[in-house]
Design an enzyme around this catalytic site. Structure first.
Site, PDB file in Angstrom:
ATOM      1  CG  ASN A   1      20.880  55.270  29.013  1.00  0.00           C
ATOM      2  OD1 ASN A   1      21.853  54.650  29.413  1.00  0.00           O
ATOM      3  ND2 ASN A   1      20.900  56.579  28.837  1.00  0.00           N
TER       4      ASN A   1
ATOM      5  CD  GLU B   1      20.761  59.036  25.015  1.00  0.00           C
ATOM      6  OE1 GLU B   1      21.535  59.636  24.240  1.00  0.00           O
ATOM      7  OE2 GLU B   1      20.519  59.428  26.163  1.00  0.00           O
TER       8      GLU B   1
ATOM      9  CB  CYS C   1      14.607  54.349  30.620  1.00  0.00           C
ATOM     10  SG  CYS C   1      14.097  56.046  30.410  1.00  0.00           S
TER      11      CYS C   1
ATOM     12  CD  GLU D   1      15.348  53.494  35.175  1.00  0.00           C
ATOM     13  OE1 GLU D   1      15.694  53.579  33.978  1.00  0.00           O
ATOM     14  OE2 GLU D   1      15.391  54.460  35.957  1.00  0.00           O
TER      15      GLU D   1
ATOM     16  CB  CYS E   1      11.650  58.847  33.480  1.00  0.00           C
ATOM     17  SG  CYS E   1      11.119  57.479  32.417  1.00  0.00           S
TER      18      CYS E   1
ATOM     19  CB  CYS F   1      11.072  53.917  34.220  1.00  0.00           C
ATOM     20  SG  CYS F   1      12.051  53.841  32.704  1.00  0.00           S
TER      21      CYS F   1
HETATM   22  N1  THU Z   1      17.216  57.630  31.501  1.00  0.00           N
HETATM   23  C1  THU Z   1      17.205  56.360  31.992  1.00  0.00           C
HETATM   24  O1  THU Z   1      17.725  55.426  31.385  1.00  0.00           O
HETATM   25  N2  THU Z   1      16.590  56.158  33.179  1.00  0.00           N
HETATM   26  C2  THU Z   1      16.049  57.125  33.952  1.00  0.00           C
HETATM   27  O2  THU Z   1      15.519  56.835  35.015  1.00  0.00           O
HETATM   28  C3  THU Z   1      16.113  58.515  33.536  1.00  0.00           C
HETATM   29  C4  THU Z   1      16.594  58.753  32.160  1.00  0.00           C
HETATM   30  C5  THU Z   1      17.911  57.868  30.242  1.00  0.00           C
HETATM   31  C6  THU Z   1      17.048  58.208  29.072  1.00  0.00           C
HETATM   32  C7  THU Z   1      18.011  58.976  28.210  1.00  0.00           C
HETATM   33  O3  THU Z   1      18.771  58.048  27.444  1.00  0.00           O
HETATM   34  C8  THU Z   1      18.954  59.654  29.187  1.00  0.00           C
HETATM   35  O4  THU Z   1      18.794  58.957  30.404  1.00  0.00           O
HETATM   36  C9  THU Z   1      18.684  61.133  29.404  1.00  0.00           C
HETATM   37  O5  THU Z   1      17.357  61.349  29.706  1.00  0.00           O
END
Ligand code: THU
Length: 138
Positions: A48, A50, A59, A61, A94, A97
């Site tokens: 991920n 941000e 994310c 995935e 999520c 994804c």
């Molecule tokens: N996140 C992911 O990378 N994958 C997921 O399946 C759930 C959430 C990340 C997004 C964000 O950077 C952090 O987790 C918190 O939501």
């Protein structure tokens, strides 16, 4: 399920774990790594990423899937997505994804593991029943 083989699963887990260590997550501190297995047997990872504008966060995935699309010689077909979080509960992808995984394989196996024995092991169709897909556009 035929995919992945035990050796592929070990490699996917290792890639996902290494990817989580590369996450750029200064806002949530939630480090996620993902690794995908394609129908051609290739493996790709992502983490991920941000942003101070939170909604732009990407994310793990989807990062792994973008990585595979860019590297691929043929249209991407996913067989398996493995997600790792350094937590005590396994993280399911999520909603966004789920939709993106479904695009590249409605039968994709989704495995999530963490730092406890907890695991998620389902198909994307279970996580996203009745998904919108390219078939809806014809
Ligand atoms: N996140 C992911 O990378 N994958 C997921 O399946 C759930 C959430 C990340 C997004 C964000 O950077 C952090 O987790 C918190 O939501």
């Amino acid at each position: 399920m035929a995919f992945p083989s035990p050796a592929q699963l070990r490699k996917l887990e290792s890639l996902a774990k290494k990817a989580a260590a590369k996450a750029y997550a200064p806002y949530s501190q939630f480090h996620v790594g993902a690794a995908v297995l394609t129908a051609s047997g290739e493996l790709f990872a992502g983490c991920n990423v941000e942003n101070a504008s939170y909604g732009l966060s990407h994310c793990a995935e989807r990062a792994a899937i973008s990585h595979s699309v860019f590297a691929g010689k043929k249209a991407l077909q996913l067989k398996c997505v493995v997600v790792y979080t350094p937590t005590l509960t396994a993280t399911a992808p999520c909603g966004a994804c789920r939709q993106v995984i479904h695009e590249f394989g409605p039968d994709t196996r989704v495995i999530s593991f963490c730092d406890s024995e907890e695991r998620i092991d389902v198909t994307i169709s279970t996580l996203l029943p009745g998904a919108f897909g390219r078939g809806n556009l014809t």
